[in-house]
Motif scaffolding. Structure first.
Motif, PDB file in Angstrom:
ATOM      1  N   LYS B 171       0.803  -1.225   0.000  1.00  0.00           N
ATOM      2  CA  LYS B 171       0.000   0.000   0.000  1.00  0.00           C
ATOM      3  C   LYS B 171       0.835   1.274   0.000  1.00  0.00           C
ATOM      4  O   LYS B 171       0.294   2.354   0.172  1.00  0.00           O
ATOM      5  CB  LYS B 171      -0.970   0.049   1.201  1.00  0.00           C
ATOM      6  N   TYR B 197      -3.707  -8.324  -3.258  1.00  0.00           N
ATOM      7  CA  TYR B 197      -3.900  -8.180  -1.823  1.00  0.00           C
ATOM      8  C   TYR B 197      -3.014  -7.073  -1.261  1.00  0.00           C
ATOM      9  O   TYR B 197      -1.842  -6.997  -1.593  1.00  0.00           O
ATOM     10  CB  TYR B 197      -3.571  -9.488  -1.101  1.00  0.00           C
ATOM     11  N   GLY B 198      -3.598  -6.221  -0.430  1.00  0.00           N
ATOM     12  CA  GLY B 198      -2.815  -5.199   0.254  1.00  0.00           C
ATOM     13  C   GLY B 198      -2.474  -5.663   1.656  1.00  0.00           C
ATOM     14  O   GLY B 198      -3.243  -6.392   2.272  1.00  0.00           O
ATOM     15  N   THR B 199      -1.322  -5.269   2.159  1.00  0.00           N
ATOM     16  CA  THR B 199      -0.970  -5.562   3.547  1.00  0.00           C
ATOM     17  C   THR B 199      -0.525  -4.253   4.186  1.00  0.00           C
ATOM     18  O   THR B 199      -0.394  -3.252   3.500  1.00  0.00           O
ATOM     19  CB  THR B 199       0.201  -6.554   3.643  1.00  0.00           C
ATOM     20  N   ASN B 200      -0.275  -4.273   5.493  1.00  0.00           N
ATOM     21  CA  ASN B 200       0.289  -3.091   6.134  1.00  0.00           C
ATOM     22  C   ASN B 200       1.808  -3.132   5.974  1.00  0.00           C
ATOM     23  O   ASN B 200       2.391  -4.210   6.048  1.00  0.00           O
ATOM     24  CB  ASN B 200      -0.096  -3.067   7.614  1.00  0.00           C
ATOM     25  N   ASP B 203       3.719  -5.222   8.537  1.00  0.00           N
ATOM     26  CA  ASP B 203       3.274  -6.587   8.848  1.00  0.00           C
ATOM     27  C   ASP B 203       4.432  -7.570   8.844  1.00  0.00           C
ATOM     28  O   ASP B 203       5.339  -7.466   8.023  1.00  0.00           O
ATOM     29  CB  ASP B 203       2.249  -7.060   7.812  1.00  0.00           C
ATOM     30  N   VAL B 204       4.371  -8.542   9.745  1.00  0.00           N
ATOM     31  CA  VAL B 204       5.368  -9.611   9.695  1.00  0.00           C
ATOM     32  C   VAL B 204       4.713 -10.982   9.561  1.00  0.00           C
ATOM     33  O   VAL B 204       5.365 -11.950   9.230  1.00  0.00           O
ATOM     34  CB  VAL B 204       6.271  -9.621  10.948  1.00  0.00           C
ATOM     35  N   ASP B 205       3.420 -11.048   9.841  1.00  0.00           N
ATOM     36  CA  ASP B 205       2.742 -12.339   9.779  1.00  0.00           C
ATOM     37  C   ASP B 205       1.834 -12.381   8.554  1.00  0.00           C
ATOM     38  O   ASP B 205       0.827 -11.695   8.492  1.00  0.00           O
ATOM     39  CB  ASP B 205       1.914 -12.552  11.049  1.00  0.00           C
ATOM     40  N   SER B 207       0.827 -15.442   7.293  1.00  0.00           N
ATOM     41  CA  SER B 207       0.410 -16.836   7.149  1.00  0.00           C
ATOM     42  C   SER B 207      -1.055 -16.968   6.727  1.00  0.00           C
ATOM     43  O   SER B 207      -1.386 -17.757   5.844  1.00  0.00           O
ATOM     44  CB  SER B 207       0.684 -17.592   8.445  1.00  0.00           C
ATOM     45  N   ALA B 208      -1.944 -16.153   7.345  1.00  0.00           N
ATOM     46  CA  ALA B 208      -3.364 -16.265   7.006  1.00  0.00           C
ATOM     47  C   ALA B 208      -3.588 -15.859   5.549  1.00  0.00           C
ATOM     48  O   ALA B 208      -4.340 -16.512   4.814  1.00  0.00           O
ATOM     49  CB  ALA B 208      -4.187 -15.386   7.932  1.00  0.00           C
ATOM     50  N   LEU B 209      -2.916 -14.800   5.126  1.00  0.00           N
ATOM     51  CA  LEU B 209      -3.039 -14.334   3.749  1.00  0.00           C
ATOM     52  C   LEU B 209      -2.547 -15.397   2.770  1.00  0.00           C
ATOM     53  O   LEU B 209      -3.185 -15.676   1.745  1.00  0.00           O
ATOM     54  CB  LEU B 209      -2.239 -13.034   3.594  1.00  0.00           C
ATOM     55  N   SER B 212      -4.950 -18.149   2.127  1.00  0.00           N
ATOM     56  CA  SER B 212      -6.039 -17.851   1.188  1.00  0.00           C
ATOM     57  C   SER B 212      -5.514 -17.686  -0.236  1.00  0.00           C
ATOM     58  O   SER B 212      -6.227 -17.982  -1.195  1.00  0.00           O
ATOM     59  CB  SER B 212      -6.875 -16.643   1.642  1.00  0.00           C
ATOM     60  N   PRO B 228      12.049  -6.053   5.843  1.00  0.00           N
ATOM     61  CA  PRO B 228      12.202  -7.496   5.642  1.00  0.00           C
ATOM     62  C   PRO B 228      10.930  -8.194   5.158  1.00  0.00           C
ATOM     63  O   PRO B 228      10.896  -9.415   5.128  1.00  0.00           O
ATOM     64  CB  PRO B 228      12.569  -7.975   7.043  1.00  0.00           C
ATOM     65  N   LEU B 232      10.197 -12.201   4.673  1.00  0.00           N
ATOM     66  CA  LEU B 232       9.260 -12.890   5.554  1.00  0.00           C
ATOM     67  C   LEU B 232       8.165 -13.573   4.757  1.00  0.00           C
ATOM     68  O   LEU B 232       7.763 -14.696   5.042  1.00  0.00           O
ATOM     69  CB  LEU B 232       8.629 -11.884   6.524  1.00  0.00           C
TER      70      LEU B 232
END
Lengths: 316, 372
Positions: B171, B197-200, B203-205, B207-209, B212, B228, B232
């Motif tokens: 983003k 898909y957007g992430t923050n 973010d470091v996790d 796995s859920a994304l 899917s 990193p 990650l």
């Protein structure tokens, strides 16, 4: 779909266990001192750094058996970070106790900046690779996939939580802590050395935070000086969610926040037909927090509000 | 009395102008990049590369007999600090050209300040927008993100025949922008993008994304994000057994990427970068040796770019009729020069007409150039 659900459940449990361990530190300190220890996220960050320092020191000296080195380094980080917590309480919070609630809280914020900057200056600001303590091998479980690291995190976190519960509910030292958190003045009148209980809490809380930090770093494979800020805020949220001051509440809040976040990420885009993306995960988690606070201000397992705690809550 | 005054003013001059006293006909050039903080490795390498070129120039007698004084300042990859640095260069009338800044987000607000004071600027940042904002004081020898997003899209659709991609971005202006460029080119090559898909950014996790994304069963995952997060994401992707081809942008072109992902999981990941490897031509090998001799360490990721940018700036100064900002600026856009990284000439926007882009693959724990 069931596979998918189970898979997400595993992720939720792993991250929830870590949140829960950190939340315990917030909640125990709040329980005894009515203080939000904003430096707590930094103890979490210090855990993996201290571990790496000790571990590479042991290897440098020749090393023992590989697993033994790790075990020594883990125990040493618990003790070192715990003692640091005790020292910080003694020198940064205790002298300010007489000056109301705000002074120790500001001191805590200051400590947070000091600890973070100290690591940044001495080790460097860049993220550093953290080798997993156990090798990460995927295992098939019930259609989902668990890595050995996730499994290890879950087992270790649950053991620590059970250990803490037994300690607090079943030992003399635990009685000190419970008494001090129930009523400071009454327990001191009854001959309990409240300051010892405080030091004990400031040993266990940061120690558990350090354990969570080591788990987190081996889960994601990196550590960096700023890692405590966001995760500290999340764990604080978990503590509030479960009811701050309540030990089982912190554990529940941690797992719950992990679940909300994970399932939010997993199902929001599907349920909203792609309109709400995964970037809304934190919004979702904090929205749930607001709802809980609106309808159950003491948190899910919050203690029944006595006169003393009511006064305490008004102060914030 | 008189002597103390002279001494004092000499001392003051020394303090204000750094270690080296500036003589009347010295050419002072500024440079700015992050030299501390998380991106220091990249920024410092640019500064070192430029310094190396100016040192070399001075050994041969400088530009038309005038010594070059290179004055680097740290912008900490922070837009606020960047504007302060820009103001500082502008206020010092001795500075007649600036090479900087490294980050698009830092360069954007600084452009305005440099343009106000007529400062000739060679820009190493890569966001396409920078050259389309209408500033006449800037040129960019390095390839922009249009090229960076297009190259891997073409490679995976044409050479690898992969047609089903998922995009992930953080983003930010850079991340979302470059993922969009990749998407356009991937679809133009006959591919299908089945999810974005957007992430923050912190973010470091993932796995859920990733779980899917697995449902989409893509054969390519393009990620526009920083470090990193790139490492990650790939690590967690491999842990979940998602075997898709991973592609990332220039920020991931660092050995940290491979150590953080683990050599086995990183194997086969593609990464775009603006520069060729240091062993790819005799000139670059020679550059690498001289860098080692001058600084006692191998050149960092952007060292050759810093060197080439310095060559462009020096070429404009050399042709300038008067040694001031206006004189250099008059020559800046018309410069054609054979740099360490190939020929440079600018179009009407100040973009290099032939800026190259390189694609690397991780092989046996190292980045290896893919020959086109």
């Amino acid at each position: 779909m069931l596979d998918y659900f189970l898979q997400q459940l595993i992720f939720a449990l792993a991250i929830g266990a870590i949140y829960g361990l950190i939340a315990l530190g917030y909640t125990m300190v709040y329980g005894v001192m009515r203080l939000i220890n904003f430096a707590h996220g930094e103890f979490f960050m210090l855990g993996p750094y201290v571990y790496t320092f000790i571990f590479s020191g042991l290897i440098g000296l020749g090393g023992l058996a590989p697993m033994l080195d790790s075990a020594i380094a883990i125990i040493a980080s618990f003790v070192i970070v715990g003692l640091l917590g005790v020292a910080i309480e003694r020198f940064a919070y205790r002298p300010l106790r007489a000056y109301g609630r705000l002074a120790p809280m500001l001191s805590a914020l200051g400590m947070s900046i000091v600890l973070q900057s100290a690591v940044r200056v001495t080790v460097g600001p860049q993220p550093v690779h953290f080798p997993a303590i156990v090798p990460s091998t995927p295992i098939d479980a019930l259609g989902g996939m668990v890595t050995t690291v996730q499994f290890g995190i879950l087992v270790a976190a649950v053991l620590l939580m059970v250990g803490l519960t037994l300690f607090v509910n079943g030992t003399r030292l635990g009685i000190w802590i419970r008494a001090a958190s129930e009523s400071w003045t009454t327990s001191s009148l009854l001959g309990i050395r409240v300051n010892r209980a405080v030091s004990l809490v400031f040993f266990i809380g940061p120690g558990l935070g350090a354990m969570a930090g080591i788990m987190y770093a081996s889960y994601y494979g990196i550590m960096q000086p700023t890692m405590g800020s966001v995760i500290g805020l999340k764990a604080f949220t978990a503590a509030i969610l479960g009811g701050i001051g309540s030990i089982p509440g912190a554990m529940l809040g941690g797992f719950l926040l992990g679940a909300i976040e994970t399932f939010g990420t997993a199902f929001l885009p599907i349920l909203s037909f792609g309109y709400i993306g995964t970037e809304y995960r934190d919004v979702f988690a904090f929205a749930v927090l607001i709802l809980v606070l609106l309808f159950k201000p003491a948190g899910l397992l919050g203690e029944t509000v006595s006169e003393e705690t009511t006064v305490a809550k008004k102060d914030y | 009395m008189n002597r103390t005054r002279i001494l004092l003013s000499a001392a003051a001059l020394l303090f204000t102008s750094g270690a080296m006293p500036v003589l009347a006909d010295d050419i002072v050039l500024g440079g700015s990049a992050p030299m501390s903080g998380a991106q220091a490795e990249f920024g410092q390498s640019q500064i070192d590369g430029a310094q190396l070129y100016f040192d070399q120039l001075n050994e041969k007698g400088g530009i038309n007999g005038n010594k070059v004084v290179f004055r680097p300042l740290d912008d900490r990859a922070d837009p606020r600090q960047g504007t302060l640095v820009a103001q500082q260069f502008c206020d010092d009338s001795a500075v007649i050209g600036v090479i900087g800044h490294m980050n698009s987000g830092v360069t954007m607000p600084a452009l305005d300040i440099y343009s106000e004071c007529g400062m000739p600027q060679v820009v190493p940042a890569t966001n396409p927008e920078l050259m389309r904002m209408g500033f006449k004081t800037v040129v960019r020898p390095v390839a922009n993100d249009f090229v960076q997003g297009a190259l891997p899209a073409k490679y995976v659709t044409e050479k690898l025949g992969l047609k089903n991609a998922v995009l992930v971005h953080d983003k930010t202006v850079f991340g979302q922008g470059i993922a969009g460029v990749f998407k356009d080119n991937f679809e133009a090559g006959g591919g299908k993008v089945s999810g974005s898909y957007g992430t923050n950014p912190e973010d470091v996790d993932f796995s859920a994304l990733i779980a899917s994304i697995k449902l989409e069963n893509p054969d390519v995952v393009y990620m526009g994000a920083g470090m990193p997060q790139l490492a990650l994401f790939l690590k967690q992707m491999r842990e979940q057994g998602l075997k898709a081809q991973f592609i990332g942008p220039d920020i991931g072109f660092t050995i940290d990427f491979i150590t953080q992902v683990g050599a086995v999981s990183a194997e086969g990941a593609l990464m775009t970068f603006q520069l060729p490897p240091y062993d790819s031509s005799p000139e670059l090998k020679d550059f690498s040796d001289r860098h080692q001799a001058r600084f006692g360490r191998a050149p960092g990721p952007y060292a050759s770019l810093g060197f080439a940018n310095a060559q462009v700036m020096a070429a404009a100064v050399e042709k300038a009729e008067s040694l001031d900002r206006a004189g250099v600026l008059a020559q800046l856009h018309g410069v054609t020069v054979e740099t360490l990284l190939g020929p440079v000439a600018f179009d009407e926007n100040g973009e290099n007409t032939t800026a190259p882009m390189y694609l690397y693959v991780v092989k046996d724990g190292k980045f290896e150039l893919i020959k086109q």
